[in-house]
Design a protein around this motif. Structure first.
Motif, PDB file in Angstrom:
ATOM      1  N   LYS A 158      98.827 103.001  66.406  1.00 17.81           N
ATOM      2  CA  LYS A 158      97.590 103.081  65.613  1.00 17.81           C
ATOM      3  C   LYS A 158      97.774 102.283  64.321  1.00 17.81           C
ATOM      4  O   LYS A 158      97.624 102.790  63.202  1.00 17.81           O
ATOM      5  CB  LYS A 158      97.213 104.533  65.320  1.00 17.81           C
ATOM      6  CG  LYS A 158      96.923 105.368  66.559  1.00 17.81           C
ATOM      7  CD  LYS A 158      96.415 106.728  66.205  1.00 17.81           C
ATOM      8  CE  LYS A 158      96.219 107.589  67.451  1.00 17.81           C
ATOM      9  NZ  LYS A 158      95.265 107.024  68.417  1.00 17.81           N
ATOM     10  N   LYS A 201      86.254  91.089  61.769  1.00 10.96           N
ATOM     11  CA  LYS A 201      85.184  92.081  61.912  1.00 10.96           C
ATOM     12  C   LYS A 201      85.010  92.474  63.378  1.00 10.96           C
ATOM     13  O   LYS A 201      84.781  93.650  63.699  1.00 10.96           O
ATOM     14  CB  LYS A 201      83.883  91.526  61.337  1.00 10.96           C
ATOM     15  CG  LYS A 201      83.935  91.343  59.832  1.00 10.96           C
ATOM     16  CD  LYS A 201      82.640  90.768  59.280  1.00 10.96           C
ATOM     17  CE  LYS A 201      82.726  90.609  57.765  1.00 10.96           C
ATOM     18  NZ  LYS A 201      81.476  90.073  57.185  1.00 10.96           N
ATOM     19  N   ALA A 204      87.877  94.749  64.180  1.00 14.56           N
ATOM     20  CA  ALA A 204      87.684  96.054  63.544  1.00 14.56           C
ATOM     21  C   ALA A 204      86.762  96.926  64.379  1.00 14.56           C
ATOM     22  O   ALA A 204      86.971  98.143  64.496  1.00 14.56           O
ATOM     23  CB  ALA A 204      87.111  95.873  62.139  1.00 14.56           C
ATOM     24  N   SER A 205      85.764  96.311  64.976  1.00 17.06           N
ATOM     25  CA  SER A 205      84.837  97.052  65.840  1.00 17.06           C
ATOM     26  C   SER A 205      85.495  97.442  67.155  1.00 17.06           C
ATOM     27  O   SER A 205      85.559  98.622  67.514  1.00 17.06           O
ATOM     28  CB  SER A 205      83.587  96.204  66.110  1.00 17.06           C
ATOM     29  OG  SER A 205      82.735  96.846  67.046  1.00 17.06           O
ATOM     30  N   SER A 208      88.706  99.734  67.027  1.00 18.49           N
ATOM     31  CA  SER A 208      88.575 101.029  66.357  1.00 18.49           C
ATOM     32  C   SER A 208      88.772 102.228  67.292  1.00 18.49           C
ATOM     33  O   SER A 208      89.324 103.248  66.854  1.00 18.49           O
ATOM     34  CB  SER A 208      87.221 101.133  65.647  1.00 18.49           C
ATOM     35  OG  SER A 208      86.144 101.057  66.577  1.00 18.49           O
ATOM     36  N   GLY A 211      92.275 103.369  67.075  1.00 20.35           N
ATOM     37  CA  GLY A 211      92.806 103.771  65.776  1.00 20.35           C
ATOM     38  C   GLY A 211      93.389 102.639  64.967  1.00 20.35           C
ATOM     39  O   GLY A 211      94.095 102.869  63.984  1.00 20.35           O
ATOM     40  N   ARG A 213      93.109  99.578  62.357  1.00 20.56           N
ATOM     41  CA  ARG A 213      92.264  99.068  61.286  1.00 20.56           C
ATOM     42  C   ARG A 213      92.555  97.590  61.064  1.00 20.56           C
ATOM     43  O   ARG A 213      93.710  97.161  61.126  1.00 20.56           O
ATOM     44  CB  ARG A 213      92.499  99.832  59.981  1.00 20.56           C
ATOM     45  CG  ARG A 213      92.148 101.307  60.069  1.00 20.56           C
ATOM     46  CD  ARG A 213      92.233 101.994  58.721  1.00 20.56           C
ATOM     47  NE  ARG A 213      93.571 101.972  58.148  1.00 20.56           N
ATOM     48  CZ  ARG A 213      93.951 101.217  57.140  1.00 20.56           C
ATOM     49  NH1 ARG A 213      93.097 100.366  56.577  1.00 20.56           N
ATOM     50  NH2 ARG A 213      95.189 101.274  56.672  1.00 20.56           N
ATOM     51  N   ASN A 215      91.530  94.352  58.412  1.00 24.61           N
ATOM     52  CA  ASN A 215      90.860  93.890  57.203  1.00 24.61           C
ATOM     53  C   ASN A 215      91.351  92.491  56.826  1.00 24.61           C
ATOM     54  O   ASN A 215      92.372  92.019  57.321  1.00 24.61           O
ATOM     55  CB  ASN A 215      91.141  94.852  56.038  1.00 24.61           C
ATOM     56  CG  ASN A 215      90.440  96.184  56.215  1.00 24.61           C
ATOM     57  OD1 ASN A 215      89.209  96.263  56.180  1.00 24.61           O
ATOM     58  ND2 ASN A 215      91.213  97.250  56.417  1.00 24.61           N
ATOM     59  N   TYR A 266      90.283 104.716  55.346  1.00 26.05           N
ATOM     60  CA  TYR A 266      88.863 104.738  55.725  1.00 26.05           C
ATOM     61  C   TYR A 266      88.213 103.380  55.483  1.00 26.05           C
ATOM     62  O   TYR A 266      87.022 103.258  55.286  1.00 26.05           O
ATOM     63  CB  TYR A 266      88.124 105.834  54.942  1.00 26.05           C
ATOM     64  CG  TYR A 266      86.806 106.254  55.556  1.00 26.05           C
ATOM     65  CD1 TYR A 266      86.699 106.561  56.905  1.00 26.05           C
ATOM     66  CD2 TYR A 266      85.658 106.352  54.759  1.00 26.05           C
ATOM     67  CE1 TYR A 266      85.485 106.952  57.456  1.00 26.05           C
ATOM     68  CE2 TYR A 266      84.441 106.742  55.306  1.00 26.05           C
ATOM     69  CZ  TYR A 266      84.364 107.042  56.649  1.00 26.05           C
ATOM     70  OH  TYR A 266      83.157 107.435  57.193  1.00 26.05           O
ATOM     71  N   THR A 268      87.898  99.492  57.169  1.00 24.27           N
ATOM     72  CA  THR A 268      88.156  98.528  58.235  1.00 24.27           C
ATOM     73  C   THR A 268      87.003  97.529  58.290  1.00 24.27           C
ATOM     74  O   THR A 268      85.879  97.840  57.891  1.00 24.27           O
ATOM     75  CB  THR A 268      88.343  99.223  59.601  1.00 24.27           C
ATOM     76  OG1 THR A 268      88.925  98.301  60.534  1.00 24.27           O
ATOM     77  CG2 THR A 268      87.045  99.761  60.162  1.00 24.27           C
TER      78      THR A 268
END
Length: 281
Positions: A158, A201, A204-205, A208, A211, A213, A215, A266, A268
């Motif tokens: 994760k 991005k 990130a979707s 997810s 788990g 992340r 960025n 919290y 991402t």
């Protein structure tokens, strides 16, 4: 009194919370930093090690990686270990070998930092097809290749992916500060970095549910030390910035610490700009 009671109830008998020491730690984590011996890469590697991670510092120049690992290790009062590793992002066989060595020696990654970059300075007029293809391969395709190689282990852990992009991935260079070819920002660079922001991005979707992340960190004007010798150019660069100065390499450490630890648990799909406010005007 009622407000105080509610707050006390939340702190004492409410949700479980973590203190900052618990949030900003990477003890027991395994991290790979591509281009980890470069100008900003060194600061990224040092940050992760200082927070307790075992850091794999990878680039084409093994000797440079080894030297940086030794320098960082000596500078840390405490922290994780650093290991040099050869990685040529323009060679898929090298990428395969790198990740096989990581798997054999360390197991799966907890953190992948896609940071490496190299390329030629070009204007739109001077850039060749070969220059364009090189920059897209180096700055965009390599992020895809490394992420594909790392994702199985990251799912198990994760984990976290941090993609180092650029202010020029979301704003255009001002042609007025780039006279001639020596310091000109090539069109391929911004195009590739914009692609990395969008790819981040997407990841990130779609990652997810596992788990993971993902960025971005977009540095602003952090010219290499050799470039800083040209005082006239640096002044032009600084004048574009509300803070009226260029960035110091260590000034990305805070954002790296945030985005690679549970301090950003919290967050991402974000693009965090460390640019002195470059794009606000």
């Amino acid at each position: 009194m009622k407000l105080i009671s509610c707050w006390q109830s939340y702190c004492i008998g409410g949700s479980t919370t973590l203190n900052l020491d618990e949030l900003f730690t990477l003890k027991g984590k395994i991290a790979l930093v591509t281009g980890g011996a470069g100008y900003l890469g060194t600061e990224i590697s040092a940050t992760l090690a200082e927070l307790g991670a075992t850091v794999i510092v990878a680039s084409r120049n093994y000797n440079k990686c080894q030297k940086k690992c030794e320098e960082i290790q000596k500078s840390l009062p405490k922290g994780g270990d650093l290991f040099p590793l050869t990685l040529d992002l323009m060679n898929k066989v090298s990428i395969d070998h790198c990740f096989k060595k990581i798997e054999d020696q360390f197991g799966s990654l907890d953190i992948l930092v896609n940071n490496a970059w190299s390329g030629n300075k070009n204007s739109f007029e001077t850039i060749t097809d070969q220059d364009w293809e090189y920059d897209i391969d180096m700055s965009l395709n390599s992020v895809f290749y490394c992420t594909k190689k790392a994702v199985k282990g990251l799912i198990e852990k994760k984990g976290v992916i941090l993609n180092v992009t650029s202010m020029y991935g979301h704003v255009a260079p001002d042609y007025r500060i780039y006279d001639g070819k020596e310091f000109t920002n090539p069109p391929s660079y911004g195009a590739a970095k914009a692609g990395v922001i969008q790819f981040s991005k997407y990841l990130a979707s779609f990652l997810s549910p596992h788990g993971i992340r993902v960025n971005c960190l977009s540095p602003g004007p952090f010219p290499h030390e050799q470039t800083q010798e040209n005082k006239e150019f640096i002044q032009k660069l600084a004048s574009k910035n509300p803070m009226n100065r260029i960035g110091k390499a260590y000034e990305i450490k805070g954002a790296v610490a945030l985005l690679c630890t549970n301090a950003s648990s919290y967050m991402t799909g974000q693009n965090i700009c460390v640019d002195g406010g470059w794009a606000v005007w």
